[in-house]
Design a protein around this motif. Sequence first.
Motif, short mmCIF file in Angstrom:
data_model
loop_
_atom_site.label_atom_id
_atom_site.label_comp_id
_atom_site.label_asym_id
_atom_site.label_seq_id
_atom_site.Cartn_x
_atom_site.Cartn_y
_atom_site.Cartn_z
N SER A 11 0.85 -1.20 0.00
CA SER A 11 0.00 0.00 0.00
C SER A 11 0.88 1.24 0.00
O SER A 11 1.96 1.26 0.60
N ALA A 12 0.41 2.27 -0.70
CA ALA A 12 1.17 3.52 -0.80
C ALA A 12 0.22 4.69 -0.96
O ALA A 12 -0.85 4.57 -1.55
N ALA A 13 0.63 5.83 -0.41
CA ALA A 13 -0.05 7.10 -0.66
C ALA A 13 0.87 7.96 -1.51
O ALA A 13 2.08 8.03 -1.26
N CYS A 33 0.18 -3.01 -6.11
CA CYS A 33 0.08 -2.18 -4.91
C CYS A 33 -1.28 -1.46 -4.87
O CYS A 33 -1.83 -1.10 -5.91
N ARG A 34 -1.82 -1.28 -3.67
CA ARG A 34 -2.99 -0.42 -3.49
C ARG A 34 -2.51 1.01 -3.32
O ARG A 34 -1.58 1.28 -2.55
N VAL A 35 -3.15 1.93 -4.01
CA VAL A 35 -2.66 3.32 -4.04
C VAL A 35 -3.77 4.28 -3.67
O VAL A 35 -4.91 4.14 -4.15
N GLU A 36 -3.44 5.26 -2.84
CA GLU A 36 -4.31 6.41 -2.62
C GLU A 36 -3.57 7.63 -3.13
O GLU A 36 -2.43 7.90 -2.72
N PRO A 196 3.85 6.41 8.02
CA PRO A 196 3.90 5.16 7.25
C PRO A 196 4.20 3.95 8.13
O PRO A 196 5.07 4.00 9.00
N GLN A 201 -2.38 3.19 8.29
CA GLN A 201 -1.58 4.10 7.47
C GLN A 201 -0.99 3.35 6.27
O GLN A 201 -0.78 2.14 6.32
N PRO A 202 -0.71 4.07 5.16
CA PRO A 202 -0.02 3.42 4.04
C PRO A 202 1.38 2.99 4.45
O PRO A 202 1.99 3.58 5.35
N GLU A 203 1.89 1.96 3.78
CA GLU A 203 3.25 1.49 4.09
C GLU A 203 4.32 2.43 3.54
O GLU A 203 5.43 2.48 4.07
N VAL A 205 4.88 6.49 1.62
CA VAL A 205 4.34 7.77 1.16
C VAL A 205 5.34 8.35 0.16
O VAL A 205 6.54 8.42 0.45
#
Length: 371
Positions: A11-13, A33-36, A196, A201-203, A205
């Motif tokens: 996961s990442a922002a 990856c999941r992304v915001e 992070p 929280q995302p892993e 940023v």
Amino acid sequence: MSMAVDLPFRSAAILGAGLMGRLLAVTLVQAGCRVELFEAGGPEAEGAAARVAAAMLAPLAESAVAPASVVRMGHYALDRWPTLIASLAAPAFFQREGTLVLWHRQDASEAARLARVLARTGEVVPELPAMKSLDAAGIAALEPSLGQRFAQGLLLPDEGQLDNRALLAALLATLQASSQVRLHWHAPRTTDDFTPGEPGQPERVIDCRGLGARPQWNALRGVRGEVIRVHAPEVTLQRPTRLVHPRYPLYIAPKPDNVFVIGATEIESDDMSPASVRSTLELLSAAYSVHSGFAEARIVEIATQCRPTLPDNLPAVRQPRPGVIQVNGLYRHGFMIAPAILDVVMELLATGHSALASRFDMAPSLEPTTP
């Protein structure tokens, strides 16, 4: 879309939905990856430097103002762009017909100086195709409408360009089509808003906000650029054309549907006010001196924007604290070098190291840094 990578996180922002933010979001999604994605503006990238650009991919031409490291990034990116574009959900115009460099007779000495600079670049970066000198017949063979107007020129083979706004739209369409992405428009965030790796929280940023990151990276400055977009059905140009001039070297980049992007001015200022009458007149007069068909062109847009720039005018990647990576400083070379920076960042995210970075004389800082 990118080199095959096995990411140690899922996961990442991403902060900022300009060119780098969108490229990284798409690439991370394609790597599983999941992304915001958080953007202060809207989906049309109206605040991004990438929206106001000619998007020329011209490493040898840019060597007049750029060091060898940036030239190598640009040469690398030329071969990467077709693969990147092919993976998107919508098309984007891309071509590699070379760059044509022209000059009026009174500017021959300035053209000779430029040719010497380009020749030295060819020695330092020998993988670049060699420039070719053209006479009037050679110019006419490439651009029939210009053969009677210019007696001499240079062709920089294999250089390219793309349609910046079509590319931004294609990246957006790809993100919108993915269930692994959440898009947050009109939602400004800073790196201070995340921790992070903590629960919820995302892993990772990744900060790609350009000048928006200046509060966290105070060395950033804005370098103003101005471009004019015109619709000129009476002008036929097959490739980007640059006009040598001692004061305002001009470029004309042909886009689909008889649209041309004309630009030159670069001002050390973060002033975002509209273009001046003087600079507009100079740009349009210079374009008319290249092709008289611009006299009947219709002005579609006169736009200004500031490019995010660091003190050495070079891009940089750094880690201010664990789990946070900042990517910035692409200056006037955004589209030309973005794929190279993308692949450097993906290598860093995957392993903490980047072989590409050393190839481009980059030294990404993965230790905590101060602003």
